[in-house]
Motif scaffolding. Structure first.
Motif, PDB file in Angstrom:
ATOM      1  N   LYS A 279      -6.100   6.312   4.550  1.00  7.33           N
ATOM      2  CA  LYS A 279      -7.367   5.920   4.961  1.00  7.33           C
ATOM      3  C   LYS A 279      -7.517   5.360   6.221  1.00  7.33           C
ATOM      4  O   LYS A 279      -8.910   5.440   6.482  1.00  7.33           O
ATOM      5  N   ASN A 280      -6.567   5.275   6.978  1.00  7.44           N
ATOM      6  CA  ASN A 280      -6.847   4.930   8.293  1.00  7.44           C
ATOM      7  C   ASN A 280      -7.673   5.612   9.112  1.00  7.44           C
ATOM      8  O   ASN A 280      -7.756   6.684   9.311  1.00  7.44           O
ATOM      9  N   GLY A 281      -8.763   5.019   9.857  1.00  9.67           N
ATOM     10  CA  GLY A 281      -9.776   5.566  10.582  1.00  9.67           C
ATOM     11  C   GLY A 281     -10.863   6.799   9.828  1.00  9.67           C
ATOM     12  O   GLY A 281     -11.474   7.262  10.558  1.00  9.67           O
ATOM     13  N   ARG A 282     -10.706   6.340   8.624  1.00  8.57           N
ATOM     14  CA  ARG A 282     -11.682   7.360   7.758  1.00  8.57           C
ATOM     15  C   ARG A 282     -13.111   6.533   7.619  1.00  8.57           C
ATOM     16  O   ARG A 282     -13.194   5.470   7.090  1.00  8.57           O
ATOM     17  N   ALA A 283     -14.343   7.119   7.995  1.00 11.87           N
ATOM     18  CA  ALA A 283     -15.435   6.301   8.212  1.00 11.87           C
ATOM     19  C   ALA A 283     -16.090   6.102   6.804  1.00 11.87           C
ATOM     20  O   ALA A 283     -17.034   5.224   6.631  1.00 11.87           O
ATOM     21  N   GLU A 284     -15.672   6.922   5.702  1.00 13.97           N
ATOM     22  CA  GLU A 284     -16.337   6.755   4.366  1.00 13.97           C
ATOM     23  C   GLU A 284     -15.586   5.494   3.701  1.00 13.97           C
ATOM     24  O   GLU A 284     -16.366   5.237   2.873  1.00 13.97           O
ATOM     25  N   HIS A 288     -13.687   1.221   8.084  1.00 11.43           N
ATOM     26  CA  HIS A 288     -13.249   2.488   8.434  1.00 11.43           C
ATOM     27  C   HIS A 288     -11.728   2.814   8.067  1.00 11.43           C
ATOM     28  O   HIS A 288     -11.175   3.487   8.788  1.00 11.43           O
ATOM     29  N   GLY A 289     -11.394   2.327   6.933  1.00 10.66           N
ATOM     30  CA  GLY A 289     -10.182   2.427   6.050  1.00 10.66           C
ATOM     31  C   GLY A 289      -9.176   1.535   6.747  1.00 10.66           C
ATOM     32  O   GLY A 289      -7.939   1.480   6.069  1.00 10.66           O
ATOM     33  N   TRP A 290      -9.332   0.809   7.894  1.00 17.84           N
ATOM     34  CA  TRP A 290      -8.166   0.120   8.304  1.00 17.84           C
ATOM     35  C   TRP A 290      -7.900  -1.169   7.332  1.00 17.84           C
ATOM     36  O   TRP A 290      -8.966  -1.933   7.127  1.00 17.84           O
ATOM     37  N   GLN A 291      -6.624  -1.350   7.116  1.00 17.93           N
ATOM     38  CA  GLN A 291      -6.231  -2.425   6.298  1.00 17.93           C
ATOM     39  C   GLN A 291      -7.104  -2.460   4.826  1.00 17.93           C
ATOM     40  O   GLN A 291      -7.639  -3.432   4.605  1.00 17.93           O
ATOM     41  N   GLN A 292      -7.124  -1.210   4.553  1.00 21.60           N
ATOM     42  CA  GLN A 292      -7.706  -1.044   3.378  1.00 21.60           C
ATOM     43  C   GLN A 292      -6.894  -0.393   2.027  1.00 21.60           C
ATOM     44  O   GLN A 292      -7.553   0.145   1.180  1.00 21.60           O
ATOM     45  N   ASP A 293      -5.782  -0.396   2.350  1.00 23.16           N
ATOM     46  CA  ASP A 293      -4.742   0.455   1.497  1.00 23.16           C
ATOM     47  C   ASP A 293      -3.699  -0.276   0.940  1.00 23.16           C
ATOM     48  O   ASP A 293      -2.503   0.111   1.074  1.00 23.16           O
ATOM     49  N   GLY A 294      -3.845  -1.542   0.613  1.00 26.49           N
ATOM     50  CA  GLY A 294      -2.722  -2.567   0.249  1.00 26.49           C
ATOM     51  C   GLY A 294      -1.845  -3.087   1.089  1.00 26.49           C
ATOM     52  O   GLY A 294      -0.749  -3.134   0.688  1.00 26.49           O
ATOM     53  N   ILE A 328      -4.035  -4.839  20.991  1.00 29.22           N
ATOM     54  CA  ILE A 328      -3.580  -3.500  20.488  1.00 29.22           C
ATOM     55  C   ILE A 328      -4.238  -2.703  19.458  1.00 29.22           C
ATOM     56  O   ILE A 328      -4.442  -1.694  19.322  1.00 29.22           O
ATOM     57  N   TRP A 329      -4.514  -3.791  18.518  1.00 33.67           N
ATOM     58  CA  TRP A 329      -5.246  -3.312  17.119  1.00 33.67           C
ATOM     59  C   TRP A 329      -6.740  -2.652  17.774  1.00 33.67           C
ATOM     60  O   TRP A 329      -6.981  -1.738  17.101  1.00 33.67           O
ATOM     61  N   ARG A 330      -7.363  -3.308  18.505  1.00 28.48           N
ATOM     62  CA  ARG A 330      -8.549  -2.693  19.106  1.00 28.48           C
ATOM     63  C   ARG A 330      -8.308  -1.383  19.667  1.00 28.48           C
ATOM     64  O   ARG A 330      -9.070  -0.371  19.307  1.00 28.48           O
ATOM     65  N   GLN A 331      -7.377  -1.029  20.380  1.00 25.21           N
ATOM     66  CA  GLN A 331      -6.841   0.148  21.010  1.00 25.21           C
ATOM     67  C   GLN A 331      -6.613   1.028  19.969  1.00 25.21           C
ATOM     68  O   GLN A 331      -7.185   2.293  19.937  1.00 25.21           O
ATOM     69  N   LYS A 336     -13.315   0.083  16.281  1.00 17.56           N
ATOM     70  CA  LYS A 336     -14.050   0.233  15.107  1.00 17.56           C
ATOM     71  C   LYS A 336     -13.523  -0.889  14.149  1.00 17.56           C
ATOM     72  O   LYS A 336     -14.103  -1.101  12.807  1.00 17.56           O
ATOM     73  N   ALA A 337     -12.663  -1.601  14.415  1.00 16.12           N
ATOM     74  CA  ALA A 337     -12.272  -2.662  13.043  1.00 16.12           C
ATOM     75  C   ALA A 337     -11.651  -3.742  13.978  1.00 16.12           C
ATOM     76  O   ALA A 337     -10.730  -3.691  14.736  1.00 16.12           O
ATOM     77  N   GLU A 338     -12.008  -5.131  13.512  1.00 12.07           N
ATOM     78  CA  GLU A 338     -11.263  -6.263  13.813  1.00 12.07           C
ATOM     79  C   GLU A 338     -10.163  -6.638  13.006  1.00 12.07           C
ATOM     80  O   GLU A 338      -9.746  -5.775  11.884  1.00 12.07           O
ATOM     81  N   LEU A 339      -9.124  -6.906  13.686  1.00 15.14           N
ATOM     82  CA  LEU A 339      -7.842  -7.321  12.998  1.00 15.14           C
ATOM     83  C   LEU A 339      -7.951  -8.385  11.956  1.00 15.14           C
ATOM     84  O   LEU A 339      -8.513  -9.405  12.356  1.00 15.14           O
ATOM     85  N   LYS A 340      -7.788  -8.032  10.651  1.00 12.77           N
ATOM     86  CA  LYS A 340      -8.064  -8.964   9.396  1.00 12.77           C
ATOM     87  C   LYS A 340      -6.892 -10.125   9.456  1.00 12.77           C
ATOM     88  O   LYS A 340      -5.720  -9.362   9.337  1.00 12.77           O
TER      89      LYS A 340
END
Length: 463
Positions: A279-284, A288-294, A328-331, A336-340
């Motif tokens: 899911k990482n980097g997937r716009a759908e 954008h999929g970051w930190q969205q997979d458990g 580093i996370w922003r890089q 596209k995503a803030e570090l949660k």
């Protein structure tokens, strides 16, 4: 004469001290815990702070409010930062010892509330007691990571504020906590952080050393593998364990290794070490999929960018590590995503709420010891038990860092209506000549902790 220059009592009459010809503050009437037109509710920005000169050295009453007895625990209390307020480079700041002794002798509740950590609470309290020459207790002491123990058998409800999750304790079943889940911990001494976590009740605690020793290729730049990390490493529970939470207990020392392992886990699938989420980097996907997979939740115990150490300029703290990790996370995510992450410690409300509960329990104990636990109720319809005195009316947060101590006290809104006031001392991180006016305005700026307590007691009409 006491260093605090308390006005002597002769036949029940308070005799003014000759050094009391300083600015007068009207005492605040006791309101049994009800906040009267509290600034904390409106949160109107402060435009000034009382600046108390160094000669302000008396606790006399000015006659403008009700007589306040020193025989029982009053409805106000203090919260003290440690480094830069009570201690500087492990040595007592002048006036700190006398101030704490005075509060204890007069049953005025206080708590030590620090963004420091990395030690067992009992060990830190014992060390502080020895250094300050004042008996202290873990019952009124909160380190930055102390609230983490709530997560052993509970979870925190989440509310995103300024990029950080603000949390409130959520009642859940015992098996819904992290007691038996795999957690990764790090800090200045990750192995000691592990032992502290285990003392809190976490049973499966992993450190970066465990991960590195199990697979040295995970970080192929580590010259200390043989001499340092192998000495503290334990076998992993499985070759590629699932990690359910990451905790930064205090300021990490090996930023490079910790950053690599933490980011590996934040990019993983379901928190399994050595995997990568599709899911990482997937716009759908959301975010954008970051930190969205458990992936595991990430917890920091404070965000202090600087702290006061031996060197004449402030040194980087845990907040600097957090900022580096977020950069580093922003890089990685191409912005596209803030570090949660969840950050506690000062200035975040989770820590102030925890501290307020500890202060209330401490005051209730003082009242019980004095046989005066049944405070007068606010109205005829309100009742209190011996173990439930009225909430504190006010807490004075005394700190040296406008970005943590002062901001936290200014922003915190107590669910019990307790008013938090902020007092900034000149003995720690903040330096007016170097830093200018503090961005977060305190209620008072004073030379030191003794002056802070004197200002507050004068304000309360204490006699």
């Amino acid at each position: 004469m006491s260093l605090l220059r308390i006005a002597p009592r002769l036949g029940g009459v308070t005799r003014p001290h000759p050094y009391s010809s300083i600015r007068s503050f009207s005492p605040i009437p006791w309101d049994n815990g009800k906040r009267a037109t509290a600034r904390a509710h409106s949160r109107t920005p402060k435009t000034f702070a009382h600046r108390v000169p160094i000669s302000f050295r008396t606790f006399i009453k000015d006659g403008k409010g009700p007589a306040v007895s020193s025989s029982t625990a009053p409805p106000f209390a203090f919260a003290f930062d440690i480094d830069g307020v009570l201690l500087h480079v492990a040595k007592p700041i002048p006036g700190a010892i006398e101030t704490l002794k005075y509060l204890q002798q007069h049953s005025i509740p206080f708590i030590l509330l620090t963004n420091g950590g990395g030690k067992y609470e009992r060990d830190r309290v014992e060390d502080l007691s020895n250094r300050l020459g004042v008996p202290l207790s873990i019952d009124n002491f909160v380190q930055s990571h102390t609230p983490f123990q709530e997560l052993v058998h509970a979870s925190w409800a989440e509310d995103d504020v300024h990029g950080h999750k603000q949390t409130e304790l959520r009642d859940v079943k015992a098996n819904s906590g992290l007691a038996d889940k795999n957690i990764l911990v790090t800090g200045s001494d990750a192995n000691k952080s592990r032992r502290i976590a285990e003392a809190y009740g976490f049973r499966s605690v992993i450190t970066p050393a465990d991960v590195l020793v199990a697979d040295p290729t995970i970080f192929p730049f580590e010259p200390l593998l043989e001499s340092h990390y192998k000495a503290t490493a334990r076998p992993l529970p499985s070759p590629n364990p699932k990690i359910d939470a990451i905790f930064v207990f205090n300021d990490p020392r090996d930023w490079a290794l910790d950053t690599q392992i933490i980011l590996d886990l934040l990019l993983s699938q379901n928190g399994v070490l050595g995997t990568y989420s599709s899911k990482n980097g997937r716009a759908e996907h959301q975010n954008h999929g970051w930190q969205q997979d458990g992936q595991p939740d990430l917890y920091f115990s404070n965000h202090d960018l600087f702290w006061s150490a031996t060197y004449h300029l402030p040194r980087f703290g845990q907040g600097a590590f957090q900022a580096a990790l977020a950069g580093i996370w922003r890089q990685i995510t191409n912005d596209k995503a803030e570090l949660k992450r969840t950050t506690i410690g000062k200035p975040y409300s989770r820590t102030y709420s925890y501290a307020e509960r500890v202060l209330g329990q401490w005051r209730a104990g003082l009242l019980k010891d004095q046989g005066d636990a049944a405070d007068a109720p606010e109205t005829e319809t309100e009742t209190e038990t011996e173990t439930e005195p009225a909430p504190l009316a006010r807490v004075y947060m005394v700190g040296d860092n406008p970005e943590s101590d002062i901001q936290g006290a200014n922003d915190y809104i107590s669910p019990q209506g307790t008013e938090w006031n902020s007092v900034l001392v000149r003995t720690g991180v903040w330096n007016e000549e170097r830093d200018g006016e503090p961005r977060h305005k305190p209620d008072a700026i004073v030379p030191d902790v003794m002056s802070a307590v004197e200002w507050a007691l004068k304000r309360e009409g204490w006699r």
